[in-house]
Design a protein around this motif. Structure first.
Motif, PDB file in Angstrom:
ATOM      1  N   VAL A   1       1.662 110.088  19.844  1.00 32.69           N
ATOM      2  CA  VAL A   1       2.518 109.883  21.018  1.00 32.69           C
ATOM      3  C   VAL A   1       2.344 108.472  21.565  1.00 32.69           C
ATOM      4  CG1 VAL A   1       2.954 110.609  23.391  1.00 32.69           C
ATOM      5  CG2 VAL A   1       2.527 112.328  21.623  1.00 32.69           C
ATOM      6  N   LEU A   2       1.099 107.999  21.627  1.00 35.81           N
ATOM      7  CA  LEU A   2       0.840 106.652  22.136  1.00 35.81           C
ATOM      8  C   LEU A   2       1.493 105.587  21.259  1.00 35.81           C
ATOM      9  CD1 LEU A   2      -2.918 106.965  23.170  1.00 35.81           C
ATOM     10  CD2 LEU A   2      -0.919 106.905  24.682  1.00 35.81           C
ATOM     11  N   ALA A   3       1.457 105.789  19.959  1.00 38.97           N
ATOM     12  CA  ALA A   3       2.086 104.829  19.036  1.00 38.97           C
ATOM     13  C   ALA A   3       3.600 104.789  19.254  1.00 38.97           C
ATOM     14  CB  ALA A   3       1.768 105.196  17.589  1.00 38.97           C
ATOM     15  N   VAL A   4       4.194 105.962  19.431  1.00 40.02           N
ATOM     16  CA  VAL A   4       5.636 106.030  19.663  1.00 40.02           C
ATOM     17  C   VAL A   4       5.996 105.369  20.994  1.00 40.02           C
ATOM     18  CG1 VAL A   4       7.513 107.636  20.229  1.00 40.02           C
ATOM     19  CG2 VAL A   4       6.067 108.054  18.222  1.00 40.02           C
ATOM     20  N   LEU A   5       5.201 105.594  22.022  1.00 36.33           N
ATOM     21  CA  LEU A   5       5.470 104.973  23.313  1.00 36.33           C
ATOM     22  C   LEU A   5       5.385 103.452  23.211  1.00 36.33           C
ATOM     23  CD1 LEU A   5       3.535 107.363  25.742  1.00 36.33           C
ATOM     24  CD2 LEU A   5       6.006 107.086  25.540  1.00 36.33           C
TER      25      LEU A   5
ATOM     26  N   LEU B   1      -4.523 101.846  13.345  1.00 38.46           N
ATOM     27  CA  LEU B   1      -5.514 100.771  13.309  1.00 38.46           C
ATOM     28  C   LEU B   1      -4.937  99.475  13.881  1.00 38.46           C
ATOM     29  CD1 LEU B   1      -7.171 101.365   9.818  1.00 38.46           C
ATOM     30  CD2 LEU B   1      -8.253 101.634  12.056  1.00 38.46           C
ATOM     31  N   LYS B   2      -3.707  99.122  13.466  1.00 37.53           N
ATOM     32  CA  LYS B   2      -3.104  97.872  13.913  1.00 37.53           C
ATOM     33  C   LYS B   2      -2.740  97.896  15.399  1.00 37.53           C
ATOM     34  CE  LYS B   2      -1.349  96.330   9.429  1.00 37.53           C
ATOM     35  NZ  LYS B   2      -0.162  95.923   8.646  1.00 37.53           N
ATOM     36  N   LEU B   3      -2.450  99.098  15.902  1.00 40.60           N
ATOM     37  CA  LEU B   3      -2.125  99.221  17.320  1.00 40.60           C
ATOM     38  C   LEU B   3      -3.369  99.497  18.162  1.00 40.60           C
ATOM     39  CD1 LEU B   3       1.226 101.250  17.297  1.00 40.60           C
ATOM     40  CD2 LEU B   3       0.871  98.782  17.267  1.00 40.60           C
ATOM     41  N   ASP B   4      -4.532  99.469  17.493  1.00 37.75           N
ATOM     42  CA  ASP B   4      -5.817  99.659  18.176  1.00 37.75           C
ATOM     43  C   ASP B   4      -5.863 100.995  18.914  1.00 37.75           C
ATOM     44  OD1 ASP B   4      -8.392  98.914  18.853  1.00 37.75           O
ATOM     45  OD2 ASP B   4      -7.798  97.924  20.709  1.00 37.75           O
ATOM     46  N   LEU B   5      -5.415 102.051  18.234  1.00 35.39           N
ATOM     47  CA  LEU B   5      -5.436 103.402  18.798  1.00 35.39           C
ATOM     48  C   LEU B   5      -6.545 104.193  18.113  1.00 35.39           C
ATOM     49  CD1 LEU B   5      -1.581 104.070  18.906  1.00 35.39           C
ATOM     50  CD2 LEU B   5      -3.074 103.483  20.827  1.00 35.39           C
TER      51      LEU B   5
END
Length: 214
Positions: A205-209, A191-195
């Motif tokens: 994977v996007l959060a880790v990147l 939520l905080k990373l807007d994913l």
């Protein structure tokens, strides 16, 4: 002008040297590593240095770190970073200080010799020359970092373990949490990373990147 060159590619270094000589400028040093550049500037300060980013021994950020050092020890010397790469962390640090007598250009985007020589002249005269792509990448990196700053300490711990390839159950074991608690932290991270949920993208994977890029 008096110019010092630091470029690990012998062909490009020799090309820059002859180009500057043909235009009537004095090349005070032409070296292949950052250590040699620092020593050459200390011995005979030029009007401007032209320095690559990745040079021996590790071919990572030696050139940019040398540029930062020169800005501190020889503030009257102009610095032109000429590279194929934008190293956002050190580039942002370089630009965070005074920007007079400073430039960062990408080799592949220098249209012609005249543009390069004009940039060297402007920097030697106290001007600033920045490739728009360099500015764009630094700003993008800054936004990513700012987004990560919204994560709590525990969420950062969870994300760091995600980056190591840990499953939720493995993260729960490492942090002495329940799996349900880890799942809540992971959801909060998304939520905080807007994913948002997607059929085409893997949010984990996007959060880790995002974490690794910052």
């Amino acid at each position: 002008m008096r110019v010092a060159i630091a470029e690990d590619s012998a062909l490009l270094r020799d090309g820059l040297l002859h180009l500057l000589h043909r235009r009537g400028h004095q090349v005070t040093a032409a070296v292949g590593d950052a250590t040699g550049l620092l020593a050459a500037v200390a011995a005979e300060p030029p009007d401007v240095v032209v320095v690559d980013v990745r040079m021996p021994p590790t071919f990572t950020t030696e050139g940019l770190r040398a540029a930062l050092a020169l800005r501190a020890t020889h503030p009257s010397v102009g610095v032109l970073v000429l590279s194929q790469y934008v190293e956002t962390r050190y580039a942002a640090e370089l630009l965070a200080g005074r920007c007079d007598g400073l430039g960062y250009l990408l080799k592949d985007r220098v249209a012609d010799v005249g543009d390069f020589l004009e940039a060297v002249h402007r920097i030697a005269g106290g001007g600033t020359v920045l490739d728009p792509e360099v500015v764009s990448q630094i700003m993008a990196a800054s936004r990513r970092t700012a987004t990560l700053d919204t994560l709590s300490a525990r969420e950062r711990e969870v994300l760091a373990l995600m980056a190591e390839g840990r499953t939720n159950s493995a993260i729960a074991e490492a942090l002495f949490l329940s799996t349900a608690s880890v799942e809540k932290y992971v959801t909060a991270i998304f939520l905080k990373l807007d994913l948002s949920p997607s059929d085409t993208d893997h949010r984990r994977v996007l959060a880790v990147l995002r974490f690794l890029n910052a």
